[in-house]
Design a protein around this motif. Structure first.
Motif, short mmCIF file in Angstrom:
data_model
loop_
_atom_site.label_atom_id
_atom_site.label_comp_id
_atom_site.label_asym_id
_atom_site.label_seq_id
_atom_site.Cartn_x
_atom_site.Cartn_y
_atom_site.Cartn_z
N TYR A 86 0.74 -1.21 -0.06
CA TYR A 86 0.08 0.01 -0.10
C TYR A 86 0.74 1.32 -0.16
O TYR A 86 2.10 1.29 0.65
N VAL A 87 0.61 2.19 -0.79
CA VAL A 87 1.06 3.57 -0.81
C VAL A 87 0.87 4.40 0.56
O VAL A 87 -0.24 4.39 0.75
N ALA A 88 1.98 4.91 1.19
CA ALA A 88 1.91 5.44 2.37
C ALA A 88 1.76 6.95 1.99
O ALA A 88 1.34 7.88 2.76
N ALA A 89 2.71 7.33 1.17
CA ALA A 89 2.88 8.51 0.93
C ALA A 89 3.41 9.07 -0.54
O ALA A 89 3.89 8.02 -0.98
N ARG A 90 3.55 10.13 -1.03
CA ARG A 90 4.17 10.22 -2.31
C ARG A 90 4.45 11.75 -2.56
O ARG A 90 3.62 12.79 -2.01
N TRP A 91 5.52 11.99 -3.32
CA TRP A 91 5.75 13.55 -3.63
C TRP A 91 6.44 13.61 -5.02
O TRP A 91 6.68 12.56 -5.61
N LYS A 92 6.34 14.75 -5.35
CA LYS A 92 6.98 14.98 -6.65
C LYS A 92 8.65 15.40 -6.77
O LYS A 92 9.00 15.61 -7.72
N THR A 93 9.12 15.86 -5.36
CA THR A 93 10.33 16.21 -5.16
C THR A 93 10.77 15.30 -4.15
O THR A 93 10.16 14.91 -3.35
N VAL A 94 12.33 15.14 -3.80
CA VAL A 94 12.91 14.66 -2.71
C VAL A 94 12.78 15.77 -1.72
O VAL A 94 13.95 16.50 -1.56
N ASP A 95 12.21 15.56 -0.64
CA ASP A 95 12.26 16.28 0.68
C ASP A 95 12.62 15.44 1.72
O ASP A 95 11.59 15.00 2.18
N GLU A 96 13.70 15.66 2.41
CA GLU A 96 14.12 14.68 3.50
C GLU A 96 13.26 14.92 4.67
O GLU A 96 12.74 13.72 5.20
N ALA A 97 12.89 16.08 5.00
CA ALA A 97 12.01 16.17 6.30
C ALA A 97 10.42 15.43 6.23
O ALA A 97 10.15 14.70 6.87
N LYS A 98 10.23 15.61 4.93
CA LYS A 98 8.75 15.18 4.87
C LYS A 98 8.81 13.60 4.79
O LYS A 98 7.97 12.88 5.04
N VAL A 99 10.00 12.95 3.92
CA VAL A 99 9.96 11.58 3.77
C VAL A 99 10.01 10.91 5.35
O VAL A 99 9.72 9.90 5.49
N ARG A 100 10.87 11.66 6.13
CA ARG A 100 11.12 11.04 7.46
C ARG A 100 9.89 11.03 8.33
O ARG A 100 9.45 10.16 8.90
N LEU A 101 9.12 12.13 8.17
CA LEU A 101 8.09 12.26 8.93
C LEU A 101 7.13 11.17 8.30
O LEU A 101 6.36 10.47 9.40
N ALA A 102 6.75 11.05 7.12
CA ALA A 102 5.96 9.97 6.54
C ALA A 102 6.43 8.59 7.08
O ALA A 102 5.39 7.70 7.16
N LEU A 103 7.90 8.29 6.98
CA LEU A 103 8.05 6.84 7.45
C LEU A 103 7.70 6.60 8.89
O LEU A 103 7.29 5.58 9.37
N LYS A 104 8.08 7.74 9.81
CA LYS A 104 7.55 7.50 11.09
C LYS A 104 6.16 7.46 11.36
O LYS A 104 5.58 6.32 11.97
N ARG A 105 5.13 8.03 10.57
CA ARG A 105 3.76 7.81 10.49
C ARG A 105 3.34 6.39 9.99
O ARG A 105 2.62 5.82 10.71
N LEU A 106 3.95 6.08 9.24
CA LEU A 106 3.86 4.71 8.36
C LEU A 106 4.08 3.62 9.29
O LEU A 106 3.34 2.38 9.59
N LEU A 107 5.09 3.60 10.12
CA LEU A 107 5.61 2.80 11.35
C LEU A 107 4.43 3.09 12.57
O LEU A 107 4.79 2.22 13.60
N GLY A 108 3.80 3.82 12.49
CA GLY A 108 2.70 4.00 14.03
C GLY A 108 3.50 5.11 14.67
O GLY A 108 2.96 5.01 15.96
N HIS A 109 4.50 5.62 14.69
CA HIS A 109 5.23 6.37 15.58
C HIS A 109 4.36 7.52 16.02
O HIS A 109 4.54 8.24 17.08
#
Lengths: 554, 74
Positions: free
Chosen positions: A518-541
């Motif tokens: 399942y897709v958890a998040a998506r972006w059109k550019t590479v933004d480190e802060a956004k990806v980090r937060l989305a990964l934490k969210r995906l993992l339930g943090h």
């Protein structure tokens, strides 16, 4: 051949005396799976591949013969591809994409639908394969794992939730013993003894209609399609014809409520139905006959402290739409990666609460669809019958009425767009795969498919990104290891591939994909802060911080 | 509120007659099916879920005949 009290046997397995009967203290397991049907076996295979020591308890010592699940959806096949048994299922099954609906004696269908509206994916929209084949293939795959212990004729007779484990009392031909497990997966079927032992609810509707299943062997040239009749020109109020492997066909007839079930299932009484459908001059033999009724219901919650319910134990649907076994596989697919990360300490326990949240959402969609199909197929009042027949009548001549025709809305992946594990879009997208939706397959080469690049962990998927952005995304995926291992995959459209179209990735896109695809998040550019937060969210943090509902289990 | 419940039909008697003609000479069962077909045709012409939903609610709320309104099952 027909079902009369005892369960017909396809294959029998040996009972072995469990070592706990001779041990002084109960063994402590991380995981215990109860139930050896397709859902328990699927959970066992996924968890075995992740390295866990698995004990699976099965009250019986057989794979049962006869008519059970038959139709497996593309999404289910994608799950089994990840587990390594998908290709065998497709090879042995009968693949189909097209459904046709007939009314009365009209030779032309009044409605047609395809289960593969987006073509060029690895798997077909559906395959038909009797459940016992799936169970056998799963058992074959499990036999390769020394960390899997399948215990036949081991029946759960008691469960007790403790602070940090569940104590399970198990009966065998040699006496009873106790196991302790950190988590118990209750995949013990529609009558779930564990659900009963915990005194839990199971609410919903019972439908008053009888359906006759006849698995019939005959030889006849017919297209591999799902054929459904309303008011067929042969006996039965509705009827269904499905091709199975090895010359067997499934015929399904709606009989109405007030019938003598014992009489109705006798071969001489079934014959007029079969001969009416396939013709009087076609030789045939019966493989299986049974009558079923059905219910649509589910447990209020699938997660009860350290006991997790999945499959028919947690929810039941009518068979119209093939949402039973497919829905159970969806449960396991949603659950196993969460359980894995929680057991490894890589995610908070609140992540398991999201199993309850997402799997009940999926079950509700399946129940809604199968209930609506049932109400269309078996109208409950004169007026609802008039409305149904009005749809069928109009569908012959008017295109607008055809989408109302509901002979079963067949199982597809169910999206969970409101899951708190998703990061909502903050850019404008034209289609693509939105958060909460499973990644869609796409051809990359002759025999190369997008979904094969995903795996059983989190993936950061770069599609058509420009060179410098790929380098940054790759470095980012490596840096994310302080939160969780993330696989980086970069793919580009070449020739006729369709990433740009299917993922709205013409200008480049970065997708964060969960272990269940399942897709958890998506972006059109590479933004480190956004990806980090989305990964934490995906993992339930973030669940504890953002959702009060989750605090109790934090 | 998207549904219009203001008078919109210029020749109400003519339209009412059309609705009666729908049933002319039909048995009760055939008449029910014809009414259902008409509802489906009009619903499709409207097309909008919200408008149809409001129309269903308006139809259920206005009950001037002698029959009783059963509560909507939940």
């Amino acid at each position: 051949m027909s079902k009369a009290g005892e369960i017909p046997v396809r294959k029998r397995f040996p009972y072995r005396r469990p070592p706990e009967l001779d041990a002084a203290s109960p063994r402590r397991l991380k995981l215990l799976i109860v139930g050896g049907g397709p859902i328990g076996l699927t959970a066992a295979l996924d968890l075995a591949q992740r390295g866990y020591e698995i004990v699976l308890l099965n009250k019986l010592d057989i794979v049962a013969d006869g008519s059970k699940a038959l139709c497996f959806s593309k999404r289910t096949l994608e799950v089994y591809d990840r587990l390594g048994v998908g290709e065998r299922l497709v090879r042995e099954g009968v693949a189909w994409n097209l459904g046709k609906v007939f009314w009365g004696d009209r030779a032309e269908p009044i409605y047609e639908f395809t289960m593969l509206p987006i073509p060029d994916q690895k798997n077909p929209g559906f395959i038909n394969l009797q459940q016992f084949y799936l169970e056998e293939y799963l058992l074959d795959a499990l036999a390769a794992f020394p960390n899997v212990d399948i215990r036949w004729r081991n029946e759960v007779i008691g469960v007790e939730q403790r602070r940090d484990h569940v104590e399970v009392r198990v009966d065998t031909p040699d006496g009873a013993y106790t196991l302790a497990a950190e988590y118990v997966l209750a995949c013990d079927g529609s009558k779930s003894p564990i659900r009963g032992m915990l005194g839990l609810d199971f609410e919903g509707k019972v439908f008053e209609d009888n359906f006759l299943i006849a698995d019939v062997r005959f030889e006849q040239e017919r297209p591999t399609e799902r054929w459904f009749w309303f008011s067929p020109p042969f006996p039965g109020e509705s009827a269904l014809l499905h091709k199975q492997p090895h010359g067997v066909w499934r015929l399904d007839f709606q009989l109405g409520w007030n019938i003598d079930r014992d009489e109705a299932v006798k071969p001489e009484n079934v014959a007029p139905f079969v001969e009416g459908m396939i013709g009087k001059d076609v030789p045939y033999s019966f493989e299986w006959l049974s009558i079923y009724t059905f219910q649509c219901r589910r447990m209020a919650r699938f997660l009860h402290d350290r006991i997790l319910f999945a499959g028919d134990a947690a929810h039941l649907v009518s068979p119209f739409g093939a949402r039973g076994a497919n829905g159970g596989v969806a449960d396991v697919e949603n659950l196993v990666w969460k359980l894995d990360l929680v057991l490894k300490g890589a995610a908070p326990r609140a992540l398991l609460e999201s199993y309850d949240d997402e799997a009940t959402t999926i079950a509700d969609v399946n129940i809604l669809n199968s209930t609506r199909s049932t109400e269309f197929i078996t109208p409950k009042s004169r007026t609802s019958r008039a409305l149904r027949d009005a749809v069928l009548g109009l569908a012959q001549t008017h295109a607008f009425a055809r989408p109302f025709v509901n002979s079963g809305r067949l199982a597809t992946a169910v999206a969970t767009p409101r899951s708190p594990l998703n990061t909502p879009d903050d850019e404008s997208w034209r289609g693509g795969v939105a958060p909460g939706t499973p990644a869609i397959d796409a051809r990359l080469g002759d025999q190369e498919w997008l979904l094969a690049h995903l795996h059983n962990g989190v993936t950061l998927l770069a599609l058509n990104l420009p060179g410098p952005a790929i380098a940054r995304a790759r470095a980012l995926a490596r840096d994310l290891a302080d939160i969780s291992a993330v696989r980086f995959v970069s793919l580009r459209d070449t020739g006729a591939s369709s990433l740009a179209e299917r993922y709205d990735a013409a200008g480049g896109a970065l997708y964060l994909v969960r272990p269940d695809q399942y897709v958890a998040a998506r972006w059109k550019t590479v933004d480190e802060a956004k990806v980090r937060l989305a990964l934490k969210r995906l993992l339930g943090h973030m669940l504890v911080a953002e959702g009060a509902r989750y605090e109790a289990v934090a | 509120m998207k549904l219009s419940l203001e008078p919109r039909i210029e020749r109400p008697d003519d339209v009412y007659e059309l609705l009666l003609l729908l049933h002319d000479g039909l048995s009760r069962e055939a008449s029910e099916r014809a009414m259902a077909r008409l509802v489906l045709i009009l619903a499709n012409h409207i097309g909008d879920y919200d408008v149809i939903s409001e129309a269903v609610q308006a139809a259920r709320a206005t009950q001037s005949d002698t029959g009783s309104v059963e509560p909507r099952p939940t």
